[in-house]
Design an enzyme around this catalytic site. Structure first.
Site, short mmCIF file in Angstrom:
data_model
loop_
_atom_site.label_atom_id
_atom_site.label_comp_id
_atom_site.label_asym_id
_atom_site.label_seq_id
_atom_site.Cartn_x
_atom_site.Cartn_y
_atom_site.Cartn_z
N ILE A 234 69.13 15.58 25.31
CA ILE A 234 70.06 15.51 24.28
C ILE A 234 69.22 13.72 24.50
CG2 ILE A 234 71.54 14.06 25.40
CD1 ILE A 234 72.42 16.44 26.36
N LYS A 235 70.14 13.87 22.73
CA LYS A 235 70.45 12.55 21.72
C LYS A 235 70.93 11.63 21.98
CE LYS A 235 69.90 10.89 17.47
NZ LYS A 235 69.98 10.59 16.28
N GLN A 236 71.14 10.57 22.46
CA GLN A 236 72.33 10.06 22.85
C GLN A 236 72.25 7.94 21.94
OE1 GLN A 236 75.06 8.72 22.00
NE2 GLN A 236 76.03 10.03 23.99
#
Length: 348
Positions: A234-236
């Site tokens: 997950i990129k956040q």
């Protein structure tokens, strides 16, 4: 706690913070991360091999942490605004050179970039092909993610992984969720790893007082949806505030979200993001943010410290590296990686 890095007083202060949520409640990164959390699951062996290539490459190879260079801003932000600060990067080969010499685990960029240099670099660094983009030539601007190519095209380019963005909260999010979920299913069938940019996007999320696009509760829920869609990473964006649901008066909340599971400290806000990635079973990588000039190095180190101490797995940082002279970009990437290599910087 003393780090071997030379840190600003503000960054040094992050090393003594005690997290509100115990580190015993999250699954920590480490050299055996894939064995602990992916081997018991449903990912095919070919996907495990691709994940092993990502986690095993570059200066952070074998640590359980990731340093990824992302350069899709030529589409997302216009090429002129992205590469104007350093025209070297209008030539896509220099993007790959920066990732290789910067010791990154992977390079994330567009079909166009990889299409020009794939045969020269596919064996030198893992490719993370970005499938969809928000282009800014439509007027007035719209906020939507459109597929620019197929999973099979990425596979033909020699990809190790594919990435995509969903604008959770936008009018088009249901279509994007369906498209990306289907694409990730196909990617896993072909043996590719998957990375989801879990961004929130709705004009109502920004008020006169706060920008809740970076609220821990909204971004945390976006992470949770992304993991459910089959993302392997997950990129956040790093969270900057909290209380988006309660202030905007939508969704469902519980008091503990704001007083027992998080509080107004960057490490605690980010740990809430990690909790929503199935308590860290799926890795959280935070974005490095825009380049603001002279303070970029300390800002990047700060983001890396916050991510690492919160239980995240690394940074995906682009503009701070490629919008400066090549050698300085390499040095900045190494500075980020040094945070993850420093044994004195531990889980909070």
């Amino acid at each position: 706690m003393a780090s071997s890095l030379t840190l600003s007083p503000e960054n040094e202060a992050l090393l003594t913070h005690q997290a509100l949520v115990s580190k015993d409640l999250i699954h920590a990164p480490g050299p055996d991360f894939l064995d602990r959390y992916f081997v018991p699951g449903s990912r095919p062996p070919q996907v495990l091999r691709s994940l092993g290539a990502l986690y095993g490459h570059g200066r952070l190879g074998g640590t359980g942490y990731l340093s990824i260079l992302p350069v899709d801003q030529g589409i997302e932000h216009t090429a002129g605004s992205s590469f104007g600060p350093n025209p070297l990067y209008f030539d896509p080969e220099n993007i790959l050179r920066l990732a290789v010499e910067g010791g990154c685990n992977a390079v994330a960029t567009t079909f166009g970039t990889f299409g020009t240099v794939a045969r020269k670099y596919a064996h030198k660094i893992p490719f993370l092909v970005k499938l969809n983009h928000n282009e800014l030539l439509t007027y007035p601007n719209t906020f939507d993610q459109i597929m620019f190519g197929s999973v099979r095209q990425a596979w033909d380019l020699g990809a190790t992984a594919v990435g995509a963005t969903v604008y959770f909260g936008s009018a088009e999010s249901n279509r994007q969720i369906a498209e990306v979920t289907q694409a990730f299913e196909e990617a896993h069938a072909l043996g590719l790893a998957t990375v989801l940019w879990c961004y929130t996007r709705n004009n109502a999320f920004k008020t006169s007082d706060q920008d809740y696009h970076v609220a821990a509760d909204l971004t945390g829920q976006a992470n949770h949806l992304g993991v459910t869609m089959g993302a392997d990473l997950i990129k956040q964006k790093l969270p900057e505030n909290n209380g988006g649901f309660s202030t905007l008066k939508f969704g469902k909340t519980f008091p503990a979200m704001y007083d027992e599971l998080s509080r107004d400290h960057p490490i605690d806000l980010t740990r809430y993001q990690v909790l929503n990635c199935y308590a860290g079973r799926i890795g959280l990588i935070n974005s490095g943010g825009e380049s603001l000039g002279a303070g970029d190095r300390e800002a990047a180190i700060r983001t890396a410290i916050v991510n690492k101490r919160a239980g995240g797995q690394g940074l995906i940082s682009g503009r701070k590296a490629f919008q400066r002279p090549f050698a300085e970009g390499v040095e900045l990437l190494h500075a980020i990686q040094d945070v993850y290599l420093d044994p004195a910087i531990t889980l909070a």
